[in-house]
Design an enzyme around this catalytic site. Sequence first.
Site, PDB file in Angstrom:
ATOM      1  N   LEU A  75       1.381  -1.589   0.620  1.00 27.77           N
ATOM      2  CA  LEU A  75       0.149   0.216  -0.383  1.00 27.77           C
ATOM      3  C   LEU A  75       0.982   1.223   0.246  1.00 27.77           C
ATOM      4  CD1 LEU A  75      -2.321  -0.925   2.346  1.00 27.77           C
ATOM      5  CD2 LEU A  75      -2.658  -1.210   0.127  1.00 27.77           C
ATOM      6  N   LYS A  98       8.914  -1.264   2.060  1.00 27.00           N
ATOM      7  CA  LYS A  98       9.213   0.290   2.286  1.00 27.00           C
ATOM      8  C   LYS A  98       9.034   1.757   1.375  1.00 27.00           C
ATOM      9  CE  LYS A  98      11.276   0.698  -1.283  1.00 27.00           C
ATOM     10  NZ  LYS A  98      11.496   1.666  -2.403  1.00 27.00           N
ATOM     11  N   ASP A 179      11.421   6.760  -0.222  1.00 25.41           N
ATOM     12  CA  ASP A 179      10.891   6.020  -1.947  1.00 25.41           C
ATOM     13  C   ASP A 179      12.754   4.926  -1.840  1.00 25.41           C
ATOM     14  OD1 ASP A 179       9.765   3.897  -3.648  1.00 25.41           O
ATOM     15  OD2 ASP A 179      10.905   5.353  -5.217  1.00 25.41           O
TER      16      ASP A 179
END
Length: 321
Positions: A75, A98, A179
């Site tokens: 998600l 992650k 990210d």
Amino acid sequence: MADPIRWGVMGAANFAKNQMAPAIHAASGAKLAALATSSPEKADGFRAFCPDLKVHDSYDALLADPEIDAVYIPLPNHLHVEWTVKALEAGKHVLTEKPIAMSEAEFDTLIAARDKAGLLAAEAYMIVHHPQWQRAKELYESGAIGKLVLVDGVFSYDNRSDPGNIRNKPETGGGSLPDIGVYTFGSARFVTGEEPDTVQSTIRRENGVDVFAHVTADFPSFRYSSITSMRMFPRQEMTFHGEEGVLKVTCPFNANVFGMAQITLERDGMSVTTERWPGVNHYVLQVENFGRAVRGEAAYPCPLEFSRGTQRMIDMVLAAE
């Protein structure tokens, strides 16, 4: 042989469809059993390689399924802690993409929920499962490059043409640091076993998210420098530069997608040794290692405590901005 671990995937994200669900399906000791999505048509891409896949119309229904042992959560970032905890409370082992949390403090909640449930919860930090990174750590620890002086790295891609991407939105935990900073930061920590003492950063933002970050840091025994960006031509490399040699890790983060995973070791006398790992799928290895840990056969290579250290470094960088 023990029964396979039955996996459910929470959400029909493209990454889940293209990478992790196929990896679960291919992994030894695992069975891709269910998918939760409110859009039935999104299940078609999963059923293309797993025809008997059960489809639930909600995340809660997936967690209530007694035939599911573990869930994979891809998600948006800001939902990771909430649903990881819910999965643990539902009695499921959980592997979450992650970054599993958006701040170090949130790890208190995750670790407490993990320990209370007595189950495995971990961040899907796949690179530590790849033999490329295990070999890099082994070479470093053996003294192959002598005293380490500098670690430098870069991870970049360009998604400016996709403003709707969750990585470009602050409300979904976007930005290059959460990210891909987890890779440049975490890989240096994994190989060396050290944590940063101080950090400095230069960050450029668009729409409230960092799209470029140059980070330098002082670790106890070496200097660190890295660039992450969502606005540059794709590039990825990590280098460990010592007094007696240089260890270059090429295609360190997207093996088989960006290129072939390899390590080059340069030493005195112009000696150059290259090792390559064509075709190794670190996502499959991640699922298999997760299964071994669930069955009590081996410790998991990336516990929440390791992931917490990477998030601590991200927090330090943002505080130094």
